[in-house]
Design an enzyme around this catalytic site. Sequence first.
Site, short mmCIF file in Angstrom:
data_model
loop_
_atom_site.label_atom_id
_atom_site.label_comp_id
_atom_site.label_asym_id
_atom_site.label_seq_id
_atom_site.Cartn_x
_atom_site.Cartn_y
_atom_site.Cartn_z
N HIS A 268 -55.56 7.05 94.52
CA HIS A 268 -54.57 7.86 93.79
C HIS A 268 -53.96 7.07 92.63
O HIS A 268 -54.25 7.39 91.49
CB HIS A 268 -53.46 8.41 94.71
N ASP A 319 -61.17 13.55 99.15
CA ASP A 319 -59.94 13.32 99.93
C ASP A 319 -59.70 14.40 100.99
O ASP A 319 -60.26 14.34 102.07
CB ASP A 319 -58.76 13.19 98.95
ZN LIG Z 1 -56.30 10.03 101.50
#
Ligand SMILES: [Zn+2]
Length: 441
Positions: A268, A319
Site C-alpha cells: 500500500h 489483496d
Molecule cells: Zn493486505
Amino acid sequence: MSRWHAEYAWLGRPGPAADVLIEVTDGRFTAVTAGVTPAPADATRLAGLTLPGLANAHSHAFHRALRGRTHAERGTFWTWRDRMYEVAARLTPDRYLALARATYAEMALAGITCVGEFHYLHHDADGARYADPNAMGSALVEAAAAAGIRLTLLDTAYLTAGVDGAPLAGPQRRFGDGDAARWAERVDAFAPAGAHVRRGAAIHSVRAVPAGQLPEVVGWARRRHAPLHVHLSEQRAENDACVAYHGKTPTRLLADAGALGPATTAVHATHLTGDDLAALGGSGTGVCLCPTTERDLADGIGPARGLADAGSPLSLGSDSHAVIDMFEEARAVELDERLRTQQRGHFTPDELLGAATAAGHAALGWADAGRIAVGQRADLVTVRLDTARTAGTDPAGAVFAATAADVAHVVVDGRTVVADGRHVSIDVPRALRHAIAEVMR
Ligand SMILES: [Zn+2]
C-alpha cells in the site's frame, strides 16, 4: 521440447514483437526468436498478445468470499474489517483449502502464474495451535498446486491488536503465535513440499508486531534470503496511532528496525510523508500497490510516481480480491495518478506491464520469472485481441483495454494451465460457488 508461436509477444522492450517462436525445455525458455514466418507446423499457435506470467504480489485468499457482499455498505475500512473477521472465524483447514484452490484457479484464469499469499490465519478459532501448527499454510500450498500456479507463502507475524501492544482478542486470536520467537519456531518447522512453493516472511503491520520484536522477524527473513512483506500506512489512523505512541511514522519505525531494503516490499504505502518516501525509495524497498482494494476500502491514492522515481520498484496485488484482474490493477496505477494530478502520461504501458510481471515476481523471490527470455521460467499469458473489448486495439496499448476475461491461454513453468479460456482441471465458477457457500452459511 515444446514450441509455441505467438502472433505478438511482449519481450520487455517497448512495443510487442510479431511472429515470435518460443521454445521451452524442462520448464525454461531455451529460445525466443521474433519474426519467424511461417509458423513451424509443430508449434502451438498463440493468437493475440502473449505476455510473461503475471504476478499477484499481495493476496489474502479468504477475502474472496466477501466479493459482492460488502461494497454497498457505508462505513470505513475498520467496519469492513469486522465483516472480514466473520469469514475468518468460519474457516477450517479443509474449508480454506477449497476456498483458496478456487480463488487461485480464478487467478490462473486471469493470467496470474504466481501469487504472494500474506498468510496470518494460522490457528484454531480460539487461538490454539492445530495438531499440525502449519495446517493452514499446508492448505494454501496444496491449493496453489491444484490450481497450477506458484506460491510464495508470506508467513505473517501478527502478535498484537494495536500499536500499544494490546493483546489479540476475539477473532484475531487465531492469527497470533504469542511472540516473534514462537512465530519463528512455527515457521521453521514448516517444510512445504513442491517446486511451486517458496517461503517468505511478513510483518502484518506496525499495529501487529511490537517494535522490540520487529528485528526477530526481519532477521529470520534476512538469514534465509527470503522476501519480507509488510502492510504500511494503508490508513491514516495507523500513522496517527504510531506517531502518538512511538513518536515516529510507521516507515521510520520499520527503517530503525532494519526492516527496509531491496528484499522488502511495503504493501500500500498510501499515506506517506516526504521523509517516508525518501526512506523507502533510498533503501530500494519495493512497494506493492493494490489499487482496486485501495479504492474499495476508501484508503486513498498513494504516491506511485514519486515512489518509483525515488527508487522503489512497484509491484501489484489484488489483496482483498474485490476484483482479480491484473490489467485493472496495472492501468489503475496510471489512471489514479491522473485523477490525483489532473495530468496524463505518468507511466508507460511497458512500465505498467513490468510491475505486473518481472517486478512482481522479484518481490516474491522469483528473480527467474516474469520475462520471456532465455533461461527464465516458461510462463506465457496470451490475451485475445479479437474480443469485444480488445478488437481493433493497438497491441502496444492492450494493458489499457484488456481484462482478465480476455486471457485465453496460460502456461506456468512450461505446463498449460488454461486453454481457450478454461482451466484445464478445475470448474472455477462451480468451485468458487461451493467453497464460498461453505463459509458464508
Ligand atoms: Zn493486505
